[in-house]
Write a protein that holds these residues in place. Structure first.
Motif, PDB file in Angstrom:
ATOM      1  N   PHE A 527       0.813  -1.211   0.000  1.00 46.47           N
ATOM      2  CA  PHE A 527       0.000   0.000   0.000  1.00 46.47           C
ATOM      3  C   PHE A 527       0.849   1.266   0.000  1.00 46.47           C
ATOM      4  O   PHE A 527       0.471   2.263  -0.618  1.00 46.47           O
ATOM      5  CB  PHE A 527      -0.928   0.022   1.225  1.00 46.47           C
ATOM      6  N   LEU A 528       1.960   1.237   0.715  1.00 47.20           N
ATOM      7  CA  LEU A 528       2.757   2.443   0.892  1.00 47.20           C
ATOM      8  C   LEU A 528       4.207   2.215   0.456  1.00 47.20           C
ATOM      9  O   LEU A 528       5.125   2.200   1.297  1.00 47.20           O
ATOM     10  CB  LEU A 528       2.707   2.901   2.351  1.00 47.20           C
ATOM     11  N   PRO A 529       4.431   2.024  -0.848  1.00 48.15           N
ATOM     12  CA  PRO A 529       5.826   1.967  -1.315  1.00 48.15           C
ATOM     13  C   PRO A 529       6.474   3.331  -1.164  1.00 48.15           C
ATOM     14  O   PRO A 529       5.822   4.324  -0.814  1.00 48.15           O
ATOM     15  CB  PRO A 529       5.674   1.567  -2.783  1.00 48.15           C
ATOM     16  N   GLU A 530       7.748   3.405  -1.447  1.00 45.75           N
ATOM     17  CA  GLU A 530       8.499   4.632  -1.195  1.00 45.75           C
ATOM     18  C   GLU A 530       7.927   5.823  -1.963  1.00 45.75           C
ATOM     19  O   GLU A 530       7.885   6.943  -1.446  1.00 45.75           O
ATOM     20  CB  GLU A 530       9.968   4.402  -1.572  1.00 45.75           C
ATOM     21  N   THR A 531       7.478   5.596  -3.203  1.00 48.88           N
ATOM     22  CA  THR A 531       6.936   6.717  -3.990  1.00 48.88           C
ATOM     23  C   THR A 531       5.679   7.290  -3.345  1.00 48.88           C
ATOM     24  O   THR A 531       5.487   8.518  -3.300  1.00 48.88           O
ATOM     25  CB  THR A 531       6.614   6.261  -5.420  1.00 48.88           C
ATOM     26  N   MET A 532       4.807   6.410  -2.837  1.00 51.27           N
ATOM     27  CA  MET A 532       3.581   6.885  -2.199  1.00 51.27           C
ATOM     28  C   MET A 532       3.883   7.533  -0.852  1.00 51.27           C
ATOM     29  O   MET A 532       3.221   8.502  -0.463  1.00 51.27           O
ATOM     30  CB  MET A 532       2.598   5.721  -2.013  1.00 51.27           C
TER      31      MET A 532
END
Length: 937
Positions: A527-532
């Motif tokens: 859900f929360l990769p580095e880009t997000m």
């Protein structure tokens, strides 16, 4: 106009004295009044140390102090919500589950591209995952709705975040229906309307490099009304206006470990590092040395090592509630309510509080032994089966007491209430001391009470909450909750990475500085990769790296030169034995330091030395004066031939393994059951007129009855397969037996399971012959074998001598020459059977195996064709020699050639029998001379 004012503390000097001195300098007179200050520090441990430092400082000055209000960033907002109707974690989870159970996943195709099975496990697991995302966003002042707006503006996964926002709206509605507030939403609203407490005139944010966005937003609302000072430990230009390390600067800054007097050392495994920490801590005062754990997973290992060296220590993180006492009992009762299998029942009976409740007249080991025996005989699948099959009244009473607890849990309206009732029953007659000795128990009991109260609130609030989900909430709460025992005097604190900044001991021993732990990294988050994370303004891996690089320099710099020492121990393996890498922080340096550090951190351990400081705390020795056995079985002699030491464990000390996990008969139990079925053939005559179908039907009926009597009507899948295997072997046996009759003549089965005894060397030799047949004028002795690939009688009894030396424990009588070849006896069964049946003037009985294989092709009647009187005479001589050795106490040396997977005792000796046992005690064991305690083997 009030503003945010930076102030730098010298990071070449200890932090705590500098903070204490500056705080005390803000007031004058005999009464030091700091009550107008709101001081924010990073952790509760830092707050405790600051309060202690202030108290010590004023006691030396003999002045009075009105202390400041000292908080952490987290408690800054928690205070403002003290009286708000905030949903507890159990209610939050229940609300999310309610939402997930009510939706149609097809309306959330982006979020759930594959329609899930709408069961409790999926709902609970997905609720936990969404809550994690919701919490991470909430710490930065965002909800799923705000995140969806940002995702929509950027065009990154906007549909998925919109669906998450829709779920959040349903979740908020669920809480609102019951007058509850979401914790994160309430904190956002509290931050937006935050005002300083009455009487506060200044706010100080001190050495807090990891402050999260939401508390800082709350402080921002006070900037126009109150002055805020940000005290940084280090030059102010290294930090932003809130004292957080500048990301770009710290990601490129070199760390001068060499100049700061840091000693880097690689350890082949964590236990080596723990041993070194213990060695450095021995005889050292807590104020002189600081123990830091960058990897919290290593805390139990280090604690064990310090305990072994009698070094007082304390883990400020506390102990999980489920690991002991009433917390562990609560967990076991949850498991009992879900599945009352043998493992859960046995573990409950091992808990001292539960054992006291059942009021058993037997000792705990004796009761457990009877329980194991009942399970072994009947493979009882659950508590009800154990109660049905046990023939011991005291064990049945104990099991019924557990059944009563299980019923107490299940019959209650709510799971939490049932669990509470069961605990009340267990402790109803227990007198709880109100003194210090019972304080740990009372703290654990109170923690359990609070947890059950939270789950009860969730069950009352959400009537549809299932028992399985309520149970999951309790189990989860038991693992999350921590209890904090009293800190021993002069104890060394085992501090985590973020706690080290506020401790000023001159020597720091830092263990576990490995990649993934420091710097902490989030990798592959669905859900929360580095880009997000960057899009939402969450803390990124780069920001974590900057924070940890700063902390690394801050805790090392102050100990540079003559001011102290830093020992950094970097294990090359994790606590579970998997390989790990050194932290990237250790490679931040100049070009000329990179190679030496790499060589140090990846150095290979000396293979000539043991990998750990390991020693066996004791060696096994036998209990003295055991009685000399009056009787010995034929099968026991086989065990002695195989290994005298293991013979002693099995037949003198009566040790044997018990498998509580199996749901099927062991090979031995399978064979015993088949023997019992075929024993019903006693008195039967079989000739050419015998119909195979009639005999098969008869034996199958006997088998059905035996299996039902032994295991009941409801068989496990494994037992059903074994039942079919027994029926197939019976059919194959009958067909092979009829074939033999047609070839070699009819038989009459005179005896089955025929017991015999004979005196050898003053000891009674006992045995059981599976079958004695009369064929014409001659007696035939047969033994059943149930192996799928059975050996012939010759190969099962005699092993040809190979080039390798035979086992050293064998007497000369264990060797036998026959047909110009030399053998050694490995079993004496059939020759001793013949010896027991010899009669003067009558022909020697024939001997054979009946191989009960699962197919007709492998089933056979295998006679010992070249069996002679010499075999009998040699076997008797061997048996007498073995009995003489047993009487002389010769149970050494062990047989080194046994395969580990065939050795029941291998798990007891992971370092080898020779390294774990006092050999001299088994070389000439002295039996007691009295026979009143003697047992048969």
């Amino acid at each position: 106009m009030p503003t945010i004012t930076p102030h730098s503390l010298d990071w070449n000097q200890p932090l705590l004295p500098a903070v204490t001195e500056r705080l005390l300098s803000l007031t004058e007179g005999s009464l030091l009044d700091l009550s107008h200050l709101l001081v924010i520090v990073p952790t509760r441990q830092a707050g405790r140390r600051l309060r202690e430092a202030l108290a010590v400082a004023i006691s030396d000055q003999k002045r009075a102090l009105l202390p400041p209000d000292i908080l952490t960033p987290d408690t800054l907002l928690s205070r403002a919500l003290k009286h708000a109707p905030i949903a507890n974690e159990a209610s939050v989870t229940a609300a999310w589950v309610e939402v997930l159970s009510s939706i149609d996943p097809r309306h959330f195709e982006t979020l759930f591209p594959v329609a899930p099975e709408p069961d409790v496990n999926w709902q609970f697991g997905m609720a936990q995952r969404i809550m994690q995302v919701h919490n991470e966003l909430g710490e930065e002042g965002l909800g799923l709705y705000q995140a969806a707006q940002l995702a929509g503006e950027s065009g990154q996964e906007s549909e998925r975040w919109q669906e998450l926002a829709r779920l959040e709206a349903l979740y908020i509605d669920q809480l609102s229906l019951h007058g509850l507030l979401d914790p994160k939403q309430a904190r956002r609203e509290a931050a937006e309307r935050f005002t300083a407490p009455p009487g506060i005139e200044r706010i100080l944010l001190i050495a807090t490099p990891d402050a999260q966005a939401l508390p800082l937003k709350a402080l921002t609302n006070t900037v126009d009304t109150l002055p805020i000072e940000v005290w940084t430990y280090g030059n102010a230009e290294l930090f932003d206006s809130w004292g957080r390390p500048h990301t770009e600067f710290w990601n490129q800054r070199a760390l001068d470990f060499e100049g700061w007097n840091c000693q880097l050392k690689a350890s082949p495994e964590p236990k080596v590092a723990a041993t070194e920490v213990a060695a450095m801590t021995t005889n050292a005062k807590p104020e002189s040395i600081l123990i830091g754990l960058a990897d919290s997973d290593l805390a139990p290992l280090l604690a064990d090592e310090l305990t072994r060296k009698n070094i007082p220590h304390y883990d400020p993180e506390g102990t999980p509630l489920h690991l002991g006492g009433i917390g562990r009992l609560t967990e076991l009762l949850c498991q009992l309510s879900q599945e009352a299998n043998i493992a859960n029942v046995r573990t409950l009976l091992q808990h001292p509080d539960c054992f006291a409740y059942i009021q058993a007249s037997d000792s705990q080991p004796h009761l457990l032994r009877k329980l194991d025996q009942c399970f072994e005989r009947h493979l009882c699948a659950d508590l009800d089966a154990l109660i049905q099959f046990t023939d011991d009244a005291r064990l049945r009473g104990a099991l019924k007491a557990l059944k009563s607890l299980q019923y107490s849990i299940k019959q209650a309206k709510h799971f939490s209430q049932g669990l509470s009732n069961a605990l009340k029953d267990i402790y109803a007659d227990v007198e709880i001391d109100t003194g210090e000795s019972s304080k740990p128990w009372r703290e654990r009991a109170e923690a359990v009470r609070q947890l059950l109260a939270e789950v009860a609130t969730a069950e009352d609030t959400f009537p549809k909450l299932s028992t399985d989900l309520a149970r999951s909430l309790v189990l989860q709460g038991l693992r999350k909750a921590k209890v904090h025992p009293d800190r021993p005097r002069q104890a060394h604190d085992l501090l985590g990475w973020l706690e080290l900044l506020w401790n000023d001991a001159p020597q720091l021993v830092l263990m576990g500085l490995n990649e993934g732990k420091v710097p902490e990294s989030v990798i592959g988050d669905a859900f929360l990769p580095e880009t997000m994370r960057a899009l939402f303004g969450l803390r990124t891996n780069e920001q974590r790296f900057a924070r940890d690089a700063y902390l690394m320099e801050a805790i090392c710099r102050r100990r540079a030169g003559e001011r102290g020492q830093v020992d950094i121990l970097v294990p090359q393996k994790a606590a579970d034995g998997s390989p790990v890498k050194p932290s990237r922080l250790l490679f931040l340096g100049s070009a000329d330091t990179l190679l030496p550090r790499t060589r140090t951190l990846f150095a290979q351990s000396d293979t000539n030395e043991p990998p750990t400081d390991y020693s066996i705390p004791w060696k096994l020795s036998p209990p003295p004066g055991l009685p000399l056995p009056e009787r010995i079985s034929v099968s026991a002699l086989k065990n002695y031939l195989e290994c005298p030491f293991r013979f002693f464990l099995r037949h003198i000390m009566h040790m044997r393994p018990i498998d509580l996990e199996s749901r099927e008969m062991s090979p031995a139990a399978f064979g015993t059951l088949l023997h019992a079925i075929l024993a019903e053939l006693k008195g039967l005559s079989i000739d050419s007129q015998t119909k195979p179908s009639d005999l098969i039907a008869k034996l199958h009926a006997i088998a059905e009855n035996e299996i039902e009597h032994k295991f009941g009507r409801e068989l496990s899948f494994a037992l059903r397969l074994q039942k079919e295997a027994i029926l197939a072997r019976i059919q194959a046996y009958v067909e092979r037996q009829i074939e033999d009759i047609r070839t070699n003549g009819s038989i009459q089965i005179l005896h089955t399971e025929s017991k015999f005894s004979a005196k050898l060397e003053g000891i009674e030799l006992r045995g059981v012959i599976d079958r004695i047949d009369q064929r014409g004028d001659r007696i035939e002795l047969t033994d059943y074998k149930t192996a799928d690939s059975p050996k012939s009688p010759e190969k099962a009894h005699l092993a040809p001598l190979a080039r390798k030396e035979p086992p050293a424990h064998l007497p000369e009588e264990a060797f036998f020459e026959h047909g110009n070849k030399r053998y050694r006896w490995i079993d004496l069964q059939l020759p001793l059977y013949v010896y027991s049946q010899l009669e003067a003037g009558k022909e020697r009985p024939r001997v054979a195996y009946i191989n009960l294989a699962k197919t007709l092709e492998k089933s056979e009647i295998a006679p010992w064709e070249d069996f002679t009187q010499s075999h009998v005479d040699s076997a008797i001589a061997c048996a007498e020699a073995l009995i003489r050795q047993i009487k002389a106490g010769v149970f050494w040396p062990p047989n080194p050639d046994l395969r580990e997977d065939y050795d029941d005792f291998a798990p007891l000796f992971p370092d080898g029998i020779e390294n774990s046992v006092k050999a001299e005690a088994f070389q000439n064991y002295q039996f007691t001379k009295t026979n009143d305690m003697a047992e048969s083997l």
